[in-house]
Enzyme design. Structure first.
Site, PDB file in Angstrom:
ATOM      1  N   ASP A 120       6.338  -2.141 -16.770  1.00 34.75           N
ATOM      2  CA  ASP A 120       5.114  -2.926 -16.583  1.00 34.75           C
ATOM      3  C   ASP A 120       4.820  -3.922 -17.709  1.00 34.75           C
ATOM      4  OD1 ASP A 120       2.764  -3.737 -15.250  1.00 34.75           O
ATOM      5  OD2 ASP A 120       1.564  -2.342 -16.401  1.00 34.75           O
ATOM      6  N   CYS A 128       1.888 -10.859   9.969  1.00 31.22           N
ATOM      7  CA  CYS A 128       0.737 -10.097   9.464  1.00 31.22           C
ATOM      8  C   CYS A 128       0.134 -10.793   8.248  1.00 31.22           C
ATOM      9  CB  CYS A 128       1.157  -8.680   9.092  1.00 31.22           C
ATOM     10  SG  CYS A 128      -0.210  -7.678   8.445  1.00 31.22           S
ATOM     11  N   CYS A 187      -6.021  -4.713  -0.868  1.00 32.97           N
ATOM     12  CA  CYS A 187      -4.871  -5.397  -0.285  1.00 32.97           C
ATOM     13  C   CYS A 187      -3.748  -4.412   0.044  1.00 32.97           C
ATOM     14  CB  CYS A 187      -4.367  -6.498  -1.209  1.00 32.97           C
ATOM     15  SG  CYS A 187      -3.937  -5.914  -2.862  1.00 32.97           S
TER      16      CYS A 187
END
Length: 387
Positions: free
Chosen positions: A134, A191, A243
């Protein structure tokens, strides 16, 4: 031993140490990513938390000159609490996003990668490796996508076939030219649910994120939260995963595969009022093991104040007034003043008027004025029904 055989051994070993997915890719530059990152910089869409050197983010050899391949790993995490604490009127609670449940994933994945490095060096003592999770220079998602772990969806998350996007990612650059895996040929198709559901419009379009408008980023900032995002924040203390929640690929994806990631409901949804005056020591003792604590207590406290305003929690009024009067940090005092105005009532107005005469910080004074305007407006709207 051939590299094909070693690769198979690594894959088998990874399963024994709690790695859910593993993939291999080359150490070639990430050419397409480089162009996207340049565009992000030009549009000022970056958060500022990421590595600013685009070349380092996209060329593994600039990080480790001996780089020949990259190993990508993924660990699944749960998306739902087994037991959700009651969010009661007298005891309102905040919410850490699921990415911050359980033990800090940076630590857990680094431990897995250290074991993987040791396994490789036992077999190839001269191997050179460098791992990151990360906070490293490389894009975890880009590496994982090219290594065949999944595809990057319109919500900018890596979506795996098995676990959806509820995975933590890490990678290891190696000096060994392992045979690369094939990327997954998949996409979101037509989508657009995540883009439509984003409450701040941070998903500018599928696959492009304006990080400065993303609530996940905004919850981690230490300054005043811009006015237009305060009501939208709700009771979120850290992160934002709407989301992910709306993504069809994530439906029924909820995995409790790792003891370290087992969420403590009291930490995932902590009571808000105690956060207002929590000491540094108590904060570290309570939240120091979760990833959402990495910026310290200030953003969490600011967000807790906004959450109490969201709930219009009258039981928190005295605490908020005390914070407005005594906290040494302007952001916390000012946010408390705004929240007092949102809760409203004569007591709130009196407290704000009193503080207006003694406060010296200009930004805090602006928040006091906002709070007064909100409280007075609320009182005006309510007064006809009281007559």
């Amino acid at each position: 031993m051939s590299l094909n055989m070693l690769k198979q051994e690594i894959i088998e070993y990874s399963k024994t140490i709690g790695i859910d997915k593993i993939g291999f890719t080359t150490a070639d530059p990430f050419v397409e990513l480089k162009e996207r990152l340049r565009t992000q910089q030009q549009l000022n869409y970056q958060s500022g938390f990421e590595e600013q050197d685009v070349d380092k983010r996209t060329d593994p050899k600039l990080i480790m000159p001996e780089a020949k391949s990259i190993i990508s790993i993924a660990l699944a995490y749960p998306s739902r609490l087994k037991k959700t604490p009651k969010n009661e009127k007298q005891n309102r609670r905040g919410l850490f996003a699921s990415v911050s449940w359980g033990r800090d994933y940076h630590v857990v994945l680094r431990e897995r990668l250290i074991k993987l490095e040791a396994f490789i060096k036992e077999r190839v003592p001269l191997a050179v490796t460098k791992s990151m999770v990360d906070t490293g220079e490389l894009s975890d998602r880009a590496v994982a996508e090219r290594a065949g772990l999944g595809f990057v969806g319109k919500n900018c998350s890596l979506i795996t076939p098995e676990f959806g996007s509820y995975v933590y990612l890490g990678e290891m650059i190696t000096s060994l030219p392992f045979p690369p895996d094939e990327p997954i040929l998949d996409s979101c198709g037509s989508c657009n649910k995540c883009v439509e559901a984003c409450p701040t419009g941070a998903l500018v379009q599928g696959g492009q994120l304006n990080a400065k408008k993303c609530l996940a980023y905004l919850t981690q900032t230490k300054d005043f939260l811009p006015d237009q995002y305060r009501d939208t924040l709700g009771n979120r203390l850290y992160g934002m995963d709407k989301c992910q929640i709306v993504c069809p690929r994530n439906q029924n994806k909820n995995f409790y595969l790792h003891e370290e990631f087992e969420p403590n409901p009291e930490l995932a949804m902590p009571p808000l009022k105690p956060l207002l005056k929590i000491s540094n020591r108590k904060f570290k003792e309570t939240f120091g093991t979760v990833s959402g604590s990495w910026r310290g207590k200030k953003p969490i406290q600011r967000n807790a104040i906004i959450a109490l305003a969201y709930f219009k929690d009258e039981t928190a009024l005295d605490d908020l007034i005390d914070v407005m009067k005594t906290d040494p940090r302007p952001v916390i005092r000012g946010t408390a003043a705004w929240a007092i105005g949102k809760i409203g009532g004569q007591k709130a107005i009196l407290a704000l008027k009193t503080m207006e005469t003694v406060e010296n910080d200009e930004e805090v004074l602006q928040e006091i004025k906002k709070g007064l305007a909100i409280a007075k407006n609320k009182l005006t709207k309510e007064s006809p029904s009281r007559s």
